[in-house]
Design an enzyme around this catalytic site. Structure first.
Site, PDB file in Angstrom:
ATOM      1  N   SER A  65       0.972  -1.153  -0.095  1.00 15.88           N
ATOM      2  CA  SER A  65       0.049  -0.066  -0.026  1.00 15.88           C
ATOM      3  C   SER A  65       0.968   1.415  -0.295  1.00 15.88           C
ATOM      4  CB  SER A  65      -0.868  -0.080   1.127  1.00 15.88           C
ATOM      5  OG  SER A  65      -2.087  -0.866   1.020  1.00 15.88           O
ATOM      6  N   LYS A  68       0.182   3.794  -2.661  1.00 14.90           N
ATOM      7  CA  LYS A  68      -0.740   4.697  -2.727  1.00 14.90           C
ATOM      8  C   LYS A  68      -0.434   6.118  -2.625  1.00 14.90           C
ATOM      9  CE  LYS A  68      -4.751   1.970  -0.742  1.00 14.90           C
ATOM     10  NZ  LYS A  68      -3.925   0.527  -0.755  1.00 14.90           N
ATOM     11  N   SER A 129      -6.068   3.539   4.477  1.00 13.26           N
ATOM     12  CA  SER A 129      -5.382   2.682   3.314  1.00 13.26           C
ATOM     13  C   SER A 129      -6.354   1.956   2.493  1.00 13.26           C
ATOM     14  CB  SER A 129      -4.360   1.816   4.011  1.00 13.26           C
ATOM     15  OG  SER A 129      -3.524   1.191   2.890  1.00 13.26           O
TER      16      SER A 129
END
Length: 446
Positions: A65, A68, A129
């Site tokens: 993640s 991101k 997230s």
């Protein structure tokens, strides 16, 4: 017999004490280096781009993640360019809804046929997230995640990230996306970043869009009448069991976890006006990624200080002047016209010197500057050179490097008129003739 045994015992104890005095460290652990339990790690001074520590920083690994952060950057850029606003609304596609309703991803539970603002989707992505909100933002900005992936890779190249491969916006492995994986990628693909590239990306976000930290620093918030939590446990969470990882000054950025990637974290902290960016990749546990990050921050804040190594007007000893041809003076003072500030280890202030390099295009065949020369005119570059024994990790990238500074003329040298040039030529002729005669006579007696 007893006396012999007693003497032997005392000798053993004495030997043990001597050995202990050799192996007990008398200085901080940092004196011998920093042991970070991660496959790859890096620590960077955010303002200068100076790398303070690195462990295999150029190995490309799945960032999970942490991907991101690139999506966040492109959202801020789209808002800045006027393509969208924080109040722009969008609805959830079948693809994003399918990801959101999958219990394996612990999403915020998006609903279809409902309008969501960019601001709400961004907060769910940056704080919690969430994967589906990330996909929804990618589709809104680019029309499809496939086109958004192209934007991600183009931006990575623009930012000078050396090792990267973006195949989706969320950081999930493509096989988790089912048949929805972006065009141009394969179902077995995964995103890849090196710790260096992740640090470049994190630095770009906090330097270009510092407002992003106002969101990444939020421990928890409300989304669709439910509380969502930040997975960054180094923030000041209310829950007592999360306080063990709290670190003063941390205000971002992004955690990451998949089975393939392990536990990763791109963190940032600010203390006393200094901001550091850290990355740890492929640690063994959720606790480990925060423990290792704390080690990095302790090292950076405790051991380094940004200092003015060389003040404006400084001239390196032995290189105070440069020769000038066809000028009223035969040389000009050279040096730096701005102070040079560098993050350095405490006590190493005297372990640096400057190296000058005059622009070859400014020199004639004899290696001289041609008059006229103006004061403060840039005539070359100055490089800060570290003379210590410990490893110098350099800068995070060529774009961020501040190892080179302007070398300038400290004074003006006007071009000599024809009469002065003639006198100089006559003087040089006789000097050369005398030197030649002197060398010839000297050779007769050698």
């Amino acid at each position: 017999m007893r006396k012999s045994m007693k003497k032997l015992f005392l000798l053993v104890v004495a030997a043990a004490l001597v050995l202990t005095s050799f192996v007990t460290p008398s200085m901080s652990v940092y004196a011998d280096g920093l042991d970070i339990e991660a496959e790859s790690a890096i620590l960077v001074d955010a303002e200068t781009g100076k790398v303070l520590f690195a462990k295999d920083p150029d190995v490309a690994l799945p960032p999970a993640s942490m991907t991101k952060i690139m999506t966040e950057y492109l959202v801020w850029e789209a808002v800045e360019n006027g393509d969208i606003s924080w109040d722009t609304t969008t609805q959830i596609s079948d693809y994003a809804y399918e990801i959101s309703s999958n219990d394996d991803f612990s999403g915020v539970g998006l609903r279809q046929q409902q309008d969501y603002t960019v601001e709400d989707l961004y907060k769910a992505m940056a704080i919690n997230s969430d994967n589906a909100t990330t996909i929804a933002l990618a589709e809104l900005i680019a029309g499809s995640e496939s086109e958004f992936v192209e934007m991600m890779n183009a931006k990575a190249e623009e930012l000078g990230m050396p090792e990267y491969k973006f195949v989706n916006s969320s950081g999930l492995d493509n096989e988790s996306l089912g048949d929805n994986y972006p065009e141009g990628t394969s179902p077995n693909d995964t995103n890849l970043l090196s710790a260096r590239s992740a640090a470049i990306l994190g630095s770009a976000l906090v330097n270009d869009y510092p407002e992003a930290l106002e969101i990444s620093s939020v421990p928890s918030t409300e989304f669709d009448d439910q509380e969502i939590r930040n997975w960054n446990y180094m923030l000041d969470h209310d829950a007592d069991y999360l306080q063990q990882h709290y670190y003063e000054g941390v205000d971002g950025l992004k955690t990451g976890f998949t089975t393939v990637a392990g536990y990763a974290f791109t963190g940032t902290a600010e203390r006393d006006g200094r901001r550091l960016i850290s990355v740890v990749m492929k640690t063994d546990s959720e606790d480990a990624r925060f423990n290792e990050t704390a080690k990095l921050f302790d090292y950076g804040f405790d051991q380094f200080e940004t200092q003015e190594l060389f003040p404006a007007g400084y001239q390196e000893e032995g290189n105070e002047t440069a020769p000038v041809a066809r000028g009223k003076e035969k040389e000009v003072n050279i040096g730096i016209n701005e102070g040079i500030h560098v993050p350095i280890k405490t006590g190493e202030e005297d372990l640096y010197h400057l190296e000058y390099k005059i622009d070859e295009d400014r020199l004639n065949d004899n290696g001289e500057l041609e008059a006229p020369v103006e004061a403060d005119e840039v005539i070359g570059t100055v490089t800060v050179v570290y003379d210590g024994e410990e490893e110098d990790f350099g800068y995070i990238s060529d774009e961020a490097s501040q190892e080179s500074y302007d070398l300038v003329a400290m004074d003006s040298v006007e071009k000599a008129n024809w009469f002065m040039l003639t006198l100089q030529s006559i003087g040089d002729f006789f000097v050369n003739m005398f030197q030649g005669a002197f060398n010839w006579v000297k050779g007769l007696f050698s």
